[in-house]
Scaffold this motif. Structure first.
Motif, PDB file in Angstrom:
ATOM      1  N   ASN A 274      -3.777  -2.452  11.692  1.00 10.45           N
ATOM      2  CA  ASN A 274      -4.425  -2.447  13.019  1.00 10.45           C
ATOM      3  C   ASN A 274      -5.509  -1.379  13.152  1.00 10.45           C
ATOM      4  O   ASN A 274      -5.763  -0.877  14.251  1.00 10.45           O
ATOM      5  CB  ASN A 274      -3.378  -2.271  14.138  1.00 10.45           C
ATOM      6  N   LEU A 275      -6.183  -1.084  12.028  1.00 14.10           N
ATOM      7  CA  LEU A 275      -7.294  -0.126  12.069  1.00 14.10           C
ATOM      8  C   LEU A 275      -8.621  -0.828  12.364  1.00 14.10           C
ATOM      9  O   LEU A 275      -9.634  -0.171  12.572  1.00 14.10           O
ATOM     10  CB  LEU A 275      -7.381   0.632  10.748  1.00 14.10           C
ATOM     11  N   SER A 276      -8.619  -2.162  12.368  1.00 14.38           N
ATOM     12  CA  SER A 276      -9.784  -2.986  12.709  1.00 14.38           C
ATOM     13  C   SER A 276     -11.071  -2.511  12.034  1.00 14.38           C
ATOM     14  O   SER A 276     -12.063  -2.196  12.695  1.00 14.38           O
ATOM     15  CB  SER A 276      -9.992  -3.014  14.232  1.00 14.38           C
ATOM     16  N   PRO A 277     -11.080  -2.457  10.676  1.00 13.14           N
ATOM     17  CA  PRO A 277     -12.292  -2.003   9.992  1.00 13.14           C
ATOM     18  C   PRO A 277     -13.392  -3.068  10.012  1.00 13.14           C
ATOM     19  O   PRO A 277     -13.118  -4.267  10.109  1.00 13.14           O
ATOM     20  CB  PRO A 277     -11.805  -1.778   8.560  1.00 13.14           C
ATOM     21  N   THR A 278     -14.639  -2.609   9.925  1.00  8.83           N
ATOM     22  CA  THR A 278     -15.754  -3.506   9.637  1.00  8.83           C
ATOM     23  C   THR A 278     -15.790  -3.677   8.125  1.00  8.83           C
ATOM     24  O   THR A 278     -15.599  -2.702   7.380  1.00  8.83           O
ATOM     25  CB  THR A 278     -17.077  -2.927  10.161  1.00  8.83           C
TER      26      THR A 278
ATOM     27  N   GLY B 208     -17.379 -11.130  -1.883  1.00  8.85           N
ATOM     28  CA  GLY B 208     -16.697 -12.403  -2.090  1.00  8.85           C
ATOM     29  C   GLY B 208     -16.017 -12.831  -0.801  1.00  8.85           C
ATOM     30  O   GLY B 208     -15.792 -12.007   0.096  1.00  8.85           O
ATOM     31  N   ILE B 209     -15.689 -14.108  -0.717  1.00  2.00           N
ATOM     32  CA  ILE B 209     -15.038 -14.637   0.477  1.00  2.00           C
ATOM     33  C   ILE B 209     -13.584 -14.174   0.514  1.00  2.00           C
ATOM     34  O   ILE B 209     -12.808 -14.460  -0.401  1.00  2.00           O
ATOM     35  CB  ILE B 209     -15.099 -16.177   0.521  1.00  2.00           C
ATOM     36  N   ILE B 210     -13.221 -13.450   1.571  1.00  2.00           N
ATOM     37  CA  ILE B 210     -11.864 -12.960   1.743  1.00  2.00           C
ATOM     38  C   ILE B 210     -11.040 -14.094   2.358  1.00  2.00           C
ATOM     39  O   ILE B 210     -11.321 -14.538   3.466  1.00  2.00           O
ATOM     40  CB  ILE B 210     -11.846 -11.719   2.661  1.00  2.00           C
ATOM     41  N   ASN B 211     -10.047 -14.567   1.626  1.00  2.00           N
ATOM     42  CA  ASN B 211      -9.291 -15.732   2.085  1.00  2.00           C
ATOM     43  C   ASN B 211      -8.654 -15.518   3.455  1.00  2.00           C
ATOM     44  O   ASN B 211      -8.588 -16.436   4.274  1.00  2.00           O
ATOM     45  CB  ASN B 211      -8.219 -16.101   1.059  1.00  2.00           C
ATOM     46  N   GLU B 212      -8.199 -14.309   3.711  1.00  2.00           N
ATOM     47  CA  GLU B 212      -7.563 -14.002   4.995  1.00  2.00           C
ATOM     48  C   GLU B 212      -8.538 -14.153   6.165  1.00  2.00           C
ATOM     49  O   GLU B 212      -8.158 -14.545   7.264  1.00  2.00           O
ATOM     50  CB  GLU B 212      -7.015 -12.569   4.962  1.00  2.00           C
ATOM     51  N   PHE B 213      -9.831 -13.846   5.910  1.00  2.00           N
ATOM     52  CA  PHE B 213     -10.848 -13.903   6.961  1.00  2.00           C
ATOM     53  C   PHE B 213     -11.607 -15.229   6.978  1.00  2.00           C
ATOM     54  O   PHE B 213     -12.164 -15.622   8.004  1.00  2.00           O
ATOM     55  CB  PHE B 213     -11.869 -12.770   6.791  1.00  2.00           C
ATOM     56  N   GLY B 214     -11.698 -15.894   5.819  1.00  2.00           N
ATOM     57  CA  GLY B 214     -12.518 -17.098   5.701  1.00  2.00           C
ATOM     58  C   GLY B 214     -13.995 -16.791   5.601  1.00  2.00           C
ATOM     59  O   GLY B 214     -14.846 -17.672   5.704  1.00  2.00           O
ATOM     60  N   THR B 215     -14.331 -15.522   5.381  1.00  2.00           N
ATOM     61  CA  THR B 215     -15.713 -15.067   5.261  1.00  2.00           C
ATOM     62  C   THR B 215     -15.719 -13.787   4.428  1.00  2.00           C
ATOM     63  O   THR B 215     -14.662 -13.259   4.076  1.00  2.00           O
ATOM     64  CB  THR B 215     -16.321 -14.814   6.658  1.00  2.00           C
ATOM     65  N   ASN B 216     -16.907 -13.298   4.099  1.00  2.00           N
ATOM     66  CA  ASN B 216     -16.985 -12.063   3.304  1.00  2.00           C
ATOM     67  C   ASN B 216     -17.240 -10.832   4.168  1.00  2.00           C
ATOM     68  O   ASN B 216     -17.392  -9.726   3.650  1.00  2.00           O
ATOM     69  CB  ASN B 216     -18.080 -12.181   2.234  1.00  2.00           C
ATOM     70  N   THR B 217     -17.289 -11.038   5.488  1.00  2.00           N
ATOM     71  CA  THR B 217     -17.536  -9.895   6.374  1.00  2.00           C
ATOM     72  C   THR B 217     -16.647  -9.991   7.613  1.00  2.00           C
ATOM     73  O   THR B 217     -16.126 -11.052   7.947  1.00  2.00           O
ATOM     74  CB  THR B 217     -18.997  -9.862   6.855  1.00  2.00           C
ATOM     75  N   ARG B 218     -16.508  -8.876   8.261  1.00  2.00           N
ATOM     76  CA  ARG B 218     -15.843  -8.862   9.567  1.00  2.00           C
ATOM     77  C   ARG B 218     -16.343  -7.643  10.335  1.00  2.00           C
ATOM     78  O   ARG B 218     -16.385  -6.535   9.798  1.00  2.00           O
ATOM     79  CB  ARG B 218     -14.336  -8.812   9.418  1.00  2.00           C
ATOM     80  N   LEU B 219     -16.720  -7.861  11.581  1.00  2.00           N
ATOM     81  CA  LEU B 219     -17.143  -6.766  12.453  1.00  2.00           C
ATOM     82  C   LEU B 219     -15.931  -6.285  13.226  1.00  2.00           C
ATOM     83  O   LEU B 219     -15.419  -6.995  14.092  1.00  2.00           O
ATOM     84  CB  LEU B 219     -18.243  -7.244  13.404  1.00  2.00           C
ATOM     85  N   GLY B 220     -15.452  -5.090  12.895  1.00  2.00           N
ATOM     86  CA  GLY B 220     -14.287  -4.535  13.566  1.00  2.00           C
ATOM     87  C   GLY B 220     -14.696  -3.527  14.624  1.00  2.00           C
ATOM     88  O   GLY B 220     -15.844  -3.092  14.678  1.00  2.00           O
ATOM     89  N   ASN B 221     -13.725  -3.132  15.445  1.00  2.00           N
ATOM     90  CA  ASN B 221     -14.019  -2.115  16.461  1.00  2.00           C
ATOM     91  C   ASN B 221     -13.395  -0.770  16.132  1.00  2.00           C
ATOM     92  O   ASN B 221     -13.366   0.135  16.964  1.00  2.00           O
ATOM     93  CB  ASN B 221     -13.556  -2.598  17.854  1.00  2.00           C
ATOM     94  N   GLY B 222     -12.885  -0.644  14.908  1.00  2.00           N
ATOM     95  CA  GLY B 222     -12.302   0.621  14.479  1.00  2.00           C
ATOM     96  C   GLY B 222     -13.340   1.587  13.944  1.00  2.00           C
ATOM     97  O   GLY B 222     -14.542   1.297  13.926  1.00  2.00           O
ATOM     98  N   GLU B 223     -12.872   2.734  13.462  1.00  2.00           N
ATOM     99  CA  GLU B 223     -13.789   3.798  13.028  1.00  2.00           C
ATOM    100  C   GLU B 223     -14.215   3.670  11.566  1.00  2.00           C
ATOM    101  O   GLU B 223     -15.073   4.422  11.111  1.00  2.00           O
ATOM    102  CB  GLU B 223     -13.128   5.168  13.242  1.00  2.00           C
ATOM    103  N   TRP B 224     -13.641   2.691  10.825  1.00  2.00           N
ATOM    104  CA  TRP B 224     -13.932   2.574   9.401  1.00  2.00           C
ATOM    105  C   TRP B 224     -14.812   1.359   9.098  1.00  2.00           C
ATOM    106  O   TRP B 224     -14.692   0.321   9.739  1.00  2.00           O
ATOM    107  CB  TRP B 224     -12.636   2.429   8.596  1.00  2.00           C
TER     108      TRP B 224
END
Length: 463
Positions: free
Chosen positions: A132-136, A141-157
Motif C-alpha cells: 500500500n505504498l502506491s508507487p509510480t 515490460g508489461i506488468i501482468n498485475e497492472f496490465g501495463t508497463n506503467t502506473r501513476l501512484g500517489n505515494g512518495e516513491w
C-alpha cells in the motif's frame, strides 16, 4: 525545462514500450499528450483507449499543434517530425531527459543491469504496491498485475527501469540504485567492456549519502566492481556466502521455486525459511532477492514481502505460457542474450527434468550474434532440440560474410543438441503434433518471434 500543462506534448515513436510508458504517466498527470508511430501495436491500442491521439505515420504535419517534442534514442535526426521541430525551433527532448525530470518529483528506485532488470523492477513494484505504498512505476515490460508497463501512484516513491544501453541511465539521480549483473552487452555504444563497467560504477556510486545501492555478488564482474567502490552504502545479495541478503536451500518444483533467506547485516541478523516464487530458475531467485534487500533496508515487513512474492504474477514475455496443445506447453520469452538463454533453459530443466525441451530461437541483431557467437553456441546445453530462424536484423545490414549455417553447426557441437534451420512454422506445428504430454516448446528472441506461438496454437486448434 518546466513543462506547462497547457503545452501539447508530441511523442515520436510512442508505440515503443519505453515511450508508451512515458506517455501514459504524463497523460495521467494531466498533460496534453499525442504521438506518432509507424504501425499499430498493443501499446498503441492501450494508449488509444485512454483517448491519447496517435498518428500512424511520421509526418511533419503531425506536430502542427505541438509545443514540445519527446523522442527515444531509436529516433534519429532524419525523422521528418524531428527535422520539422528543429526548423520551427520547437523544444526537442530525449526520453532520458524527461524521465530524469519526472523522477525528481519523488523518491526514486532505479533498477539496471545487463539481464533481469525488467523482472526485478516488476517484483519491487509489485511488493511495494501490495504494501500500500502506491508507487509510480515506469517499466520496460508489461506488468501482468497492472496490465501495463506503467502506473501513476500517489505515494512518495517512483520505481523506474534504468536503461544502460545508451548510457542514459547516468542521467538519473536515484535514492536507491539496483544493479542485477554486468555482461558484455551494448559494446557497440560503449566501445569496450571496461567502459561499460565504468558506467555501472558511476551508476552505483551516483546516490546521495542517505541512499543505498543494491548489487548482486553472484555476478563476478559486479563483485569485483563493488570492491573498488568507496563512500557508498552498498547492500549485497546473492547465494555468495558474503552476501548481506543470501538465498540458500533452493528447491525447484515444477513452476515454483522455494528458497530460504539469511540476513547478515551488522544490526540485522535473521533467517526466514520457505520463500516461494511462481517461477523457475536461480536467476529469478536472485531477482527476488533484490526486492527483498530493499524491504530489509527500508525496514518493511518481510512477511508481507514473502506473501507478495508467492502470489507474484510476473511480466509479459518472461516465461509466458501462451497455451497448450494436447498437454504440450508453448512458452514465450524475451531472452536474446547467451546468459539469459543459458539461465532460462537451466531453470526449465530443473523444473521439468522429464520433459523434452525444444527451443525456437530467433537471433536478434547481427551486431549481437556475431561477437557472441561462441557464447551463443554453448547456451543451449539444456535443450533437446533447437530450431534457429533467420536473424531479426532490426534494420541492421547483413554482413557479406555472415553464414547462418555456421551458427547452427556451432550450437549443435558446443551445446550437444540437435540444431537445425527453421524454414517455416509448419515444421514446428508438425513437431508439436508428434510430441508427448508435458513436452515444452519455448520461443526465444526480442524480435517478432513473440507472435509465432500464438499463431501456431491458433492454427493447431483450428485444424
Amino acid at each position: 525545462m518546466n513543462i506547462n500543462k497547457k503545452n501539447r506534448i508530441h511523442i515520436v515513436g510512442i508505440g515503443g514500450i519505453g515511450m508508451s510508458g512515458i506517455a501514459e504517466i504524463l497523460h495521467g498527470m494531466g498533460y496534453k499528450v499525442q504521438g506518432s508511430d509507424i504501425s499499430k501495436n498493443k501499446n498503441v491500442e492501450r494508449l488509444s483507449k485512454k483517448k491519447i491521439k496517435i498518428y500512424l505515420s511520421h509526418h511533419k504535419k503531425n506536430i502542427d499543434q505541438a509545443d514540445i517534442i519527446i523522442h527515444s534514442s531509436a529516433i534519429d535526426a532524419k525523422n521528418p517530425e524531428i527535422k520539422e521541430a528543429m526548423k520551427l525551433k520547437i523544444p526537442v527532448l530525449s526520453r532520458s531527459s524527461i524521465l530524469s525530470q519526472l523522477i525528481k518529483l519523488k523518491k526514486t528506485i532505479a533498477i539496471s543491469g545487463s539481464h533481469g532488470k525488467t523482472t526485478t523492477t516488476t517484483m519491487i513494484s509489485s511488493l511495494m504496491t501490495d504494501y500500500n505504498l502506491s508507487p509510480t512505476v515506469i517499466n520496460g515490460g508489461i506488468i501482468n498485475e497492472f496490465g501495463t508497463n506503467t502506473r501513476l501512484g500517489n505515494g512518495e516513491w517512483i520505481i523506474v527501469e534504468a536503461d544502460e544501453s545508451d548510457g542514459t541511465f547516468l542521467k538519473l539521480d536515484p535514492n536507491i540504485s539496483v544493479v542485477t549483473n554486468i555482461d558484455k552487452e551494448h559494446l557497440d555504444y560503449y566501445g569496450s567492456y571496461s567502459e561499460l563497467k565504468k558506467s555501472f560504477k558511476k551508476f552505483i556510486s551516483n546516490i546521495p549519502f542517505y541512499g543505498f545501492a543494491v548489487v548482486c555478488l553472484d555476478n563476478p564482474p559486479l563483485k569485483s566492481l563493488v570492491e573498488t567502490i568507496k563512500n557508498t552504502n552498498v547492500v549485497t545479495y546473492g547465494t555468495d556466502k558474503k552476501s548481506n541478503i543470501r538465498a540458500f536451500n533452493i528447491r525447484y518444483k515444477k513452476e515454483k521455486t522455494y528458497f530460504d533467506v539469511q540476513i547478515n547485516k551488522k544490526n540485522k541478523k535473521n533467517i526466514i525459511k520457505n520463500f516461494c516464487i511462481p517461477m523457475t530458475g536461480k536467476y529469478n531467485v536472485l531477482n527476488a532477492l533484490a526486492a527483498i534487500s530493499i524491504f530489509v533496508e527500508l525496514d518493511l515487513s518481510l512477511l508481507k514481502a514473502k506473501k507478495s512474492l508467492k502470489n507474484f504474477k510476473g511480466v509479459n514475455r518472461r516465461l509466458t505460457l501462451v497455451g497448450s496443445y494436447n498437454a504440450v506447453k508453448l512458452i514465450d520469452d524475451y531472452a536474446h542474450h547467451p546468459t539469459e538463454i543459458e539461465n532460462l533453459l537451466s531453470g526449465l530443466k530443473n523444473a521439468y527434468s522429464k520433459s523434452q525441451i525444444t527451443v525456437i530461437f530467433q537471433p536478434h541483431r547481427y551486431s549481437r550474434l556475431i561477437p557472441l557467437i561462441k557464447e551463443f553456441s554453448k547456451s543451449f546445453i539444456n535443450s533437446d532440440k533447437v530450431f534457429v530462424s533467420n536473424v531479426y536484423s532490426a534494420n541492421e545490414k547483413k554482413p557479406n560474410d555472415f553464414d547462418l549455417s555456421r551458427v547452427i553447426k556451432l550450437i549443435a557441437k558446443n551445446s550437444n543438441t540437435n540444431c537445425v534451420h527453421l524454414q517455416n512454422l509448419d515444421i514446428i506445428k508438425n513437431e508439436i503434433k508428434k510430441s508427448k504430454s508435458n513436452d515444452i516448446y519455448i520461443f526465444l528472441g526480442a524480435g517478432n518471434i513473440t507472435e509465432w506461438p500464438y499463431q501456431i496454437l491458433k492454427d493447431l486448434n483450428e485444424n
